[in-house]
Design a protein around this motif. Sequence first.
Motif, PDB file in Angstrom:
ATOM      1  N   ILE A 115       0.858  -1.200   0.000  1.00 17.81           N
ATOM      2  CA  ILE A 115       0.000   0.000   0.000  1.00 17.81           C
ATOM      3  C   ILE A 115       0.891   1.246   0.000  1.00 17.81           C
ATOM      4  O   ILE A 115       0.646   2.198  -0.740  1.00 17.81           O
ATOM      5  CB  ILE A 115      -0.931   0.003   1.238  1.00 17.81           C
ATOM      6  CG1 ILE A 115      -1.868  -1.215   1.218  1.00 17.81           C
ATOM      7  CG2 ILE A 115      -1.701   1.319   1.348  1.00 17.81           C
ATOM      8  CD1 ILE A 115      -2.901  -1.227   0.106  1.00 17.81           C
ATOM      9  N   THR A 116       1.941   1.206   0.810  1.00 18.66           N
ATOM     10  CA  THR A 116       2.852   2.364   0.902  1.00 18.66           C
ATOM     11  C   THR A 116       3.498   2.650  -0.439  1.00 18.66           C
ATOM     12  O   THR A 116       3.666   3.793  -0.833  1.00 18.66           O
ATOM     13  CB  THR A 116       3.949   2.061   1.951  1.00 18.66           C
ATOM     14  OG1 THR A 116       3.289   1.667   3.138  1.00 18.66           O
ATOM     15  CG2 THR A 116       4.816   3.267   2.230  1.00 18.66           C
ATOM     16  N   LYS A 117       3.845   1.533  -1.135  1.00 19.89           N
ATOM     17  CA  LYS A 117       4.614   1.717  -2.375  1.00 19.89           C
ATOM     18  C   LYS A 117       3.739   1.696  -3.621  1.00 19.89           C
ATOM     19  O   LYS A 117       4.252   1.504  -4.727  1.00 19.89           O
ATOM     20  CB  LYS A 117       5.655   0.593  -2.485  1.00 19.89           C
ATOM     21  CG  LYS A 117       6.711   0.685  -1.401  1.00 19.89           C
ATOM     22  CD  LYS A 117       7.698  -0.439  -1.550  1.00 19.89           C
ATOM     23  CE  LYS A 117       8.693  -0.413  -0.402  1.00 19.89           C
ATOM     24  NZ  LYS A 117       9.268  -1.740  -0.138  1.00 19.89           N
ATOM     25  N   ILE A 118       2.439   1.854  -3.428  1.00 10.71           N
ATOM     26  CA  ILE A 118       1.549   1.672  -4.574  1.00 10.71           C
ATOM     27  C   ILE A 118       1.840   2.668  -5.702  1.00 10.71           C
ATOM     28  O   ILE A 118       2.073   3.844  -5.469  1.00 10.71           O
ATOM     29  CB  ILE A 118       0.065   1.744  -4.139  1.00 10.71           C
ATOM     30  CG1 ILE A 118      -0.828   1.227  -5.239  1.00 10.71           C
ATOM     31  CG2 ILE A 118      -0.349   3.143  -3.739  1.00 10.71           C
ATOM     32  CD1 ILE A 118      -2.169   0.766  -4.730  1.00 10.71           C
ATOM     33  N   ARG A 119       1.924   2.140  -6.886  1.00 12.08           N
ATOM     34  CA  ARG A 119       2.105   2.956  -8.084  1.00 12.08           C
ATOM     35  C   ARG A 119       1.061   2.486  -9.083  1.00 12.08           C
ATOM     36  O   ARG A 119       1.111   1.332  -9.517  1.00 12.08           O
ATOM     37  CB  ARG A 119       3.488   2.735  -8.707  1.00 12.08           C
ATOM     38  CG  ARG A 119       4.639   3.226  -7.865  1.00 12.08           C
ATOM     39  CD  ARG A 119       4.785   4.751  -7.920  1.00 12.08           C
ATOM     40  NE  ARG A 119       5.771   5.193  -6.959  1.00 12.08           N
ATOM     41  CZ  ARG A 119       5.520   5.445  -5.673  1.00 12.08           C
ATOM     42  NH1 ARG A 119       4.312   5.303  -5.190  1.00 12.08           N
ATOM     43  NH2 ARG A 119       6.464   5.849  -4.862  1.00 12.08           N
TER      44      ARG A 119
END
Length: 231
Positions: A224-228
């Motif tokens: 979720i933090t790194k969602i792109r």
Amino acid sequence: MMETQSEASNQTNAASYKKTARTKLKRRHLNGSYDKQVVHDILDSGLVCHVGFIADGRPVVTPTAYWRMGESIYFHGSAASRTLKSLSGGIPVCVTVSHLDGIVHARSGFNSCMNYRAVMIFGEAEPVTDPAEKASCLDGLLNRLAPGRAAQSKPTSRQELKATAVLRLALNEVSAKVRAGGVGDDEEDQKLDYWAGIVPVKMVVGEPIDDVDLRPGIPRPDNITKIRLGR
Ligand SMILES: Cc1cc2nc3c(=O)[nH]c(=O)nc-3n(C[C@H](O)[C@H](O)[C@H](O)COP(=O)(O)OP(=O)(O)OC[C@H]3O[C@@H](n4cnc5c(N)ncnc54)[C@H](O)[C@@H]3O)c2cc1C
């Protein structure tokens, strides 16, 4: 004429979609593509499509979420939805996905335009009825929204599955159209003292916000933090 089984499997293995009378670009045909990789990249950069069909004799275009798995795209919704009920009957449908990449300000208003990537799909959708397949398709949606998200979410119950319709639309009759690059002023207009250039446009994913009722000690997952999303 009916497509034979071997023609259909050639289409599955081919690098390009077959151009049909319907998908042949007439306007700016050089911007067109039937290349599967081009089509897949455009589809995989988006989350929202527009589904066009005829309901009660009138055209309807419904924006909705979609996701691609192999050579099909899927959409879902309430089993009571007009769109999903209509499409479940196998009526003709046209789906578009478009991404705005830039606003092209030419010196002339006439040549001002947009940079974009778009896909148009024609066909007939079919409902996914097998409960296990339906559940796996819905996992596909969650995993599209964040890789690995299905395993981090409460599984869909039998009742929820029943209340949800999932439709599959095969990628058979498909075209892509891409406008990229610079300003296309006529040569004589390039000498004019008007500003010209491109304003790039991008889809931006913001910082995730924890739910106010999140139980204490639950960390925000990396996916979720790194969602792109998108390109
Ligand atoms: C963000 C965005 C902005 C646009 N702005 C304009 C605009 O302001 N004015 C304008 O005239 N056009 C614009 N277009 C292009 C527009 O989508 C059409 O391609 C164009 O209007 C020609 O339409 P047509 O029906 O005459 O195409 P035709 O060439 O007659 O269409 C024949 C077939 O070509 C394929 N095709 C056509 N367009 C697309 C497409 N966009 N994506 C994938 N396949 C396609 C389809 O299979 C279609 O059935 C824009 C597109 C996008 C994505």
